[in-house]
Design an enzyme around this catalytic site. Structure first.
Site, PDB file in Angstrom:
ATOM      1  N   TYR A 132       0.726  -1.300   0.024  1.00 39.05           N
ATOM      2  CA  TYR A 132      -0.017   0.010  -0.087  1.00 39.05           C
ATOM      3  C   TYR A 132       0.838   1.413   0.006  1.00 39.05           C
ATOM      4  CZ  TYR A 132      -4.539  -2.061   0.920  1.00 39.05           C
ATOM      5  OH  TYR A 132      -5.720  -2.977   0.854  1.00 39.05           O
ATOM      6  N   SER A 165       5.386  -4.662   5.543  1.00 39.85           N
ATOM      7  CA  SER A 165       5.841  -5.659   6.831  1.00 39.85           C
ATOM      8  C   SER A 165       6.079  -7.217   6.226  1.00 39.85           C
ATOM      9  CB  SER A 165       4.913  -5.862   7.869  1.00 39.85           C
ATOM     10  OG  SER A 165       4.321  -4.511   8.388  1.00 39.85           O
ATOM     11  N   GLU A 248     -11.295  -6.713   8.884  1.00 40.83           N
ATOM     12  CA  GLU A 248     -10.371  -6.726  10.117  1.00 40.83           C
ATOM     13  C   GLU A 248     -11.584  -6.550  11.294  1.00 40.83           C
ATOM     14  OE1 GLU A 248      -8.623  -7.063  12.108  1.00 40.83           O
ATOM     15  OE2 GLU A 248      -6.663  -6.153  11.928  1.00 40.83           O
ATOM     16  N   GLU A 378      -2.903  11.679  13.974  1.00 42.20           N
ATOM     17  CA  GLU A 378      -3.519  12.761  13.343  1.00 42.20           C
ATOM     18  C   GLU A 378      -4.769  12.353  12.291  1.00 42.20           C
ATOM     19  OE1 GLU A 378      -0.307  12.315  13.694  1.00 42.20           O
ATOM     20  OE2 GLU A 378       0.141  13.735  15.387  1.00 42.20           O
TER      21      GLU A 378
END
Lengths: 397, 385, 397, 385
Positions: A132, A165, A248, A378
């Site tokens: 991504y 990852s 998720e 943020e």
């Protein structure tokens, strides 16, 4: 209000507990949690664990039974996360595949895609990563620039991904690339299933501040994917990525459970370490800090249960997950930082020289990424402001 | 009424900046932490040639005879680049202690060599759990004729392998405060040194083991059993120096965060345009300037040995320690993923800040010291009111 | 570095101290600081004080001697603020006139304006207020909508001002009005000297949360000003208002000095009040709080001295005043809030029933405005970010 | 596993909302604080008619026999409008104490009248410096035949002028904990009441003076000298109720701040578009929801009398008290100048929050209580883990 679980749910928990006792690596439950540091050792360790989970039926527990899953309910999934957190189980190396790619393919993949990938995800034969983020699209994910251009029956992919990852251990990548440039940044993105073992894909490790290698840069130089590797519609990859996210289901549950566990370890630390010959926990100032962290940890956990109840009642999760993420990541940093403070001047010692336990230093440094990865704090605040409170969006520039 | 660096101090500041830049700036701690320890020799030699080692040494021993205020800009500049090495221990701790309490022979030998840069110092203080307290001094010095025989273990001795002399608080008596300071030369003793892996790899930490190490009694600094008091006086200078050093780090953080926020573009805008980022940097800046004011004042109080010197240093140390940690944290956040990489410099500040948190006392300890001073002497001093 | 003052400066201080001893209202120095609550009583009290200041030569100390001022140096002005803060002297009711309007007229006013107004400012014969803020232009001051339209030799002013301190006691108003609408909001504003005692001006009190009346709304319905009442150029009132601000030489000095004084009172409070039979100051948690506030208060004061030194060296004040304002206002809130906390459950009692001293409750509530008036903390942060750090401006919408 | 209000509780919530709206919402505290005390009678009557006074009274005395969880949504709604009056003292403190420790006669009389709304209660606890501690109970009850004779002074008795019965902890013995609870009816005694000017004018504070006030021994609640223990149990309910009440206040703050930020325009934009404002409201929201979760849990722990009930309430009370103050403060800031006016409602929340800060203990005290509980029983209870 009711914090109890049904007999069936408790049975599920007991089974898992027993399975963990029988199957966790030697010494793991006793706190001897060692994961090899070298790539090859790591790959083997994680693949073995993935395989064990699969064999025990504990990989993809929310997957339909016909695909080797357990068809677990949302609450069972939560219990699963609780138990995994309780023993600090090794991470599931194929978490991207199991938690997101697999369910997405089952939902919107072609039959060939299902045949080709789904089984190998669950048994860990093929490890997946997620392509991504890019150097210039972090918080602004939709600004991604990696391009895929059609040439004959091939799509030629060029660009760079970052923060991937486990890319160094992965066989496949769920990758977003720009296939059309219409000026609308959320349009013209396509989701590809890309083979990591091809010439056009190069992986470069990122050394992080905790001296670990989890993240990678992935360089795509004329990497190839085929028509059959496209998930969903061409140019509709943004929607596909949202589908992916919707799988998720338990959000940051594991982190929240773990934090409450780490809090207990913190109390232990304060009860053991001494200053002026007295356990720190007897120091009124330390007690204030610990009392404050306790209320926050419990509050976070209870918030999660409240959001969970809403998800169950509504049948879908709301944007409140952003609050869990925001609260959990910041509290995590606070707790690990405080654990370092309690250790006094020897907190500087780490790795094999650590004075108290080397995990504290690693976790402290690792925690700095909590508020950055998976959407910065943020960004989470903006989500809470805009989607929950209905405050104005930041100016669309 | 003038509260700012004077011209001479500003000159030192510019000069230090130039030296450090010429030696590689933030590449210095990077190289050092990657094992290239020669950068430290190089820097030390460079600084010594310019007379930086003797700044606080009196002129009779070849120094410049200046006070701790002169060090302030130098230490800030060093902090800006997270410079490794025992400069603070040598110049802000050992030099003033030797000046004040050294015997004529000790001064002759040590201060002269210190001023030229030939001799470097460190403090071998902490033991066991790293607590800074007299009860935690358990390295024993047993009298044997004209010698003390030392046995025990010191930890977190900064740059012990690089320095020539250790100032070692040892236990010389039964009651808690029976502590003495010894000057232990590495070239005339056999010490066992063992590197301790430190999160802040720019301050090399060493475990020093004393296995019946004989030290002549002439190496006693000050009176026997008066060591703790001396140490505390020495630690004042060390703390004031650490404060300036940390202020330098905070300044660099504000600069790099600002630069990154001005250049990193997301959503078509430099991220510094978003108030979440913008105002976070303002908070850093506020802390930086407050910290700097307090560190200047601590230096001034130390130089003039004012009545409120202990409070002045405690105020600076408590506020700056915490502000530095906060700024270093927020700096990582502002740099986003890049801030989490080893490749960027953010982590140098983060690790330096966090590992200094409890060094020689926690912020809580120093706040307690402030109030102690306040309650025992309620009159405001020094700042004209 | 040098914190001492010259013999001359100390002489200035001694004179002022002596004058204050001789001239402060009866009982004031002993802490019996009572100001009448009713308009008439207040007006008389403040006017008397203003007159005393004038007679003693302590009004407009930075004014040139020829206009009745003391021609004080910046450092003397600072000493003045220190001493006034030390005795918590009554506010100078004509502060707007003395600190800003007068010096501005002396700098850019016409000869007639100087003749007509300047003397009466200093001796307190005419009290001035400042007509800047409007209901829709607070932080965005330049968005003001009060209009002044020329009719013959008159300017007819219509609109509404708000937050006008002391308007109910004022004779004159330094008022900004829009005289042209070019779309550029900083252009087309003109500065007028407006008579408050005319039919077209109506003043309505604002009751603030501390049950006080300092602020007012001012309604302008065909209020009249004349050509001779214009300060500077027509349509250039924004520049004039900046000139006005530049005469605020000592910034928030008085507040910073007072805060350091209030801190001492806080320590006194903690030494006197008891819990579990022990003075609060013996409680380790209280000590932490007090130690923290002490470092902050001193840091703030020292920051001010550092900025002052720079102002003296450069000959003009920098934007660092925004940092003093930001730091001082927030620390002020913190200190007053903490003083309330120390008082325990009886902190709820106020006015004549106050348990410890009624000023604490008033000051606590009053402090809530610190971070709003004179430019909110948000605006100050933007100034620090943009003018000191060079960060991007907020999007100009 | 279900952690949310159930349908019945949601029904109460909606109903309360309606009543309060119909009575004027935030105009209620405004009118009350301006001296129109009749609004309180009106509201009380309205609530009583709907059976709200008997919610926690058992059915045999005419109540609904519900637990404290049922009160949660009601108290939140009251907090949303900063409602004045002794509802909490009556329903969350007096009722459960009477149920648990009242004699048959006491229950018969007091609970029956409480349930109908005829009888209102308050707690006359604090004295002197307002500290909540057994040593601070100095109103003396001297035995005289079948009576206690009371002398002394209680302060900060909420709405003493409006209620019918005061629950009064009095000193009945020499040792520190020799305290007893007495039910003192206003209609059969002569008490001196004096209004105390309170910053939070929506909670009327009264000083109650006992000048040899005789109270029959039958008015003793529970055992003689066992009063402090009872009081602490009662205060649990009171605290849990205050928590829900404050959570309601926080919710209203988030709503009004959001509304204001969406409509107030500066620089051509609703101020809620600026992240400094936007993220401040997010922080309020985070605190609100964490506080709410903790207050729900406190209510649940209380209802089920779990082992961790004391800790649960202490967690809620410490976090919520501080969060409420913070939110109320930030709400003023977001409203800018208007937030500083008496005309806007911001100050009601500000004053309520700040004056509850130390009521029956400070946040520090409650954090100490958390750790006490933690250390004495390290096992996590209740929340299934």
């Amino acid at each position: 209000m009711d914090f109890s679980f049904t007999t069936e749910e408790e049975k599920f928990r007991d089974e898992l507990r027993q399975w963990l006792v029988d199957n966790l690596p030697d010494g793991w439950l006793e706190g001897n949690r060692v994961i090899p540091r070298d790539n090859e050792g790591q790959r083997r360790f994680f693949k073995d664990w993935q395989r064990k989970l699969f064999d025990g039926g504990w990989s993809g527990i929310s997957w339909p039974k016909e695909y080797g899953g357990k068809g677990a309910s949302l609450l069972e999934e939560v219990i699963y996360e609780q138990e995994m957190a309780r023993v600090k189980a090794p991470p599931q190396i194929n978490v991207i595949g199991v938690a997101m790619v697999g369910p997405t393919l089952l939902q919107i993949g072609t039959d060939e895609q299902k045949d080709k990938y789904v089984n190998k995800i669950l048994n860990g034969e093929e490890i997946w990563c997620q392509g991504y983020s890019e150097p210039n699209s972090g918080s602004d994910l939709a600004a991604l620039q990696t391009s895929a251009v059609k040439k004959g029956d091939k799509w030629i992919i060029n660009g760079q991904k970052i923060w991937t990852s486990m890319a160094h251990l992965a066989d496949k990548c769920f990758l977003l690339a720009r296939t059309e440039n219409t000026g609308k940044k959320h349009h013209g993105i396509t989701a590809f299933l890309v083979d990591m073992h091809q010439e056009g894909v190069e992986t470069k490790p990122i050394r992080s501040i905790d001296d670990q290698h989890i993240f990678n840069e992935v360089f795509l130089n004329d990497a190839v994917a085929y028509e059959a590797d496209i998930v969903g519609e061409i140019n509709e990859g943004w929607k596909v990525s949202l589908t992916l996210l919707s799988h998720e289901r338990t959000g940051v549950a594991r982190q929240i459970f773990e934090l409450n566990q780490v809090f207990d370890e913190l109390v232990e630390l304060a009860s053991t370490l001494k200053k002026n010959g007295r356990p720190l926990i007897e120091n009124p100032i330390v007690r204030q800090d610990i009392g404050r962290l306790r209320a926050k940890s419990r509050g976070l956990l209870l918030n999660y249960y409240r959001n969970l109840t809403n998800s169950i009642r509504n049948g879908y999760p709301g944007p409140e997950g952003s609050m869990d993420k925001l609260g959990g990541s910041e509290l995590g940093q606070e707790i690990y930082s405080y654990a370092m403070s309690l250790q006094g001047s020897v907190n500087t010692l780490w790795k094999e020289d650590a004075a108290v336990g080397e995990e504290w230093q690693y976790d402290y440094l690792r925690s700095k990424a909590f508020t950055i990865e998976g959407g910065t704090s943020e960004i989470q605040r903006n989500i809470v402001a805009e989607r929950i409170l209905g405050l104005p969006k930041d100016i669309k520039y | 009424m003038e509260f700012a660096l004077n011209e001479e101090q500003q000159l030192f500041q510019r000069q230090t900046q130039q030296i450090i830049k010429s030696k590689g700036d933030l590449e210095i701690p990077r190289a050092y932490s990657e094992g290239k320890e020669e950068v430290l020799d190089d820097l030390w030699t460079g600084l010594a040639e310019l007379g930086y080692m003797g700044i606080t040494v009196s002129e009779s021993y070849g120094g410049l005879g200046m006070g701790p205020l002169t060090l302030v800009p130098i230490l800030e500049e060093m902090g800006r680049a997270v410079i490794p090495g025992p400069y603070i221990e040598t110049v802000s701790f050992a030099a003033p202690l030797l000046e004040k309490y050294g015997s004529t022979e000790q001064k002759e030998k040590y201060l002269t060599e210190l001023a030229t840069g030939e001799r470097k110092f460190s403090l071998a203080l902490l033991e066991g759990n790293g607590e800074y307290a007299p009860s935690n001094i358990n390295v024993r010095a047993t009298e044997k004729g004209n010698e003390y025989v030392l046995s025990g273990e010191k930890i977190l001795v900064a740059h012990a392998d690089f320095v020539d002399t250790l100032i070692v608080p040892v236990r010389t008596g039964m009651s808690e405060q029976d502590i003495s300071l010894l000057l232990v030369d590495r070239d005339s003793t056999t010490l066992q040194l063992e590197k301790q892996i430190s999160m802040d790899e720019t301050r090399k930490m060493v475990k020093v083991t004393f296995n019946d190490v004989a030290v002549p009694k002439s190496q006693l600094l000050g009176q026997e059993n008066a060591g703790w008091e001396l140490l505390e006086i020495g630690v004042r200078g060390l703390n004031a120096a650490l404060c300036s050093n940390m202020v330098g780090g905070m300044e660099r953080i504000v600069e790099t965060a600002t630069e990154y926020a001005n250049t990193r573009v997301q959503f078509g805008q430099p991220i510094g345009r978003f108030q979440a980022v913008k105002h976070k940097i303002v908070e850093m800046k506020m802390n930086l300037e407050t910290g700097r004011s307090l560190s200047y004042y601590a230096g001034w109080a130390l130089e003039n040995n004012t009545e409120d010197v202990v409070e002045a240093i405690a105020m600076a140390r408590s506020l700056i320690t915490e502000a530095f940690i906060k700024s270093a944290n927020d700096n990582v956040q502002i740099h986003g993923g890049m801030g989490f990489t080893w490749e960027f410099d953010c982590h140098f500040f983060l690790k330096r800040a966090k590992t200094l948190e409890n060094y020689l006392g926690s912020p809580e300890d120093y706040r307690e010291e402030i109030v102690n001073a306040l309650v025992s002497d309620k009159e405001s001093v020094a700042v004209g009111r």
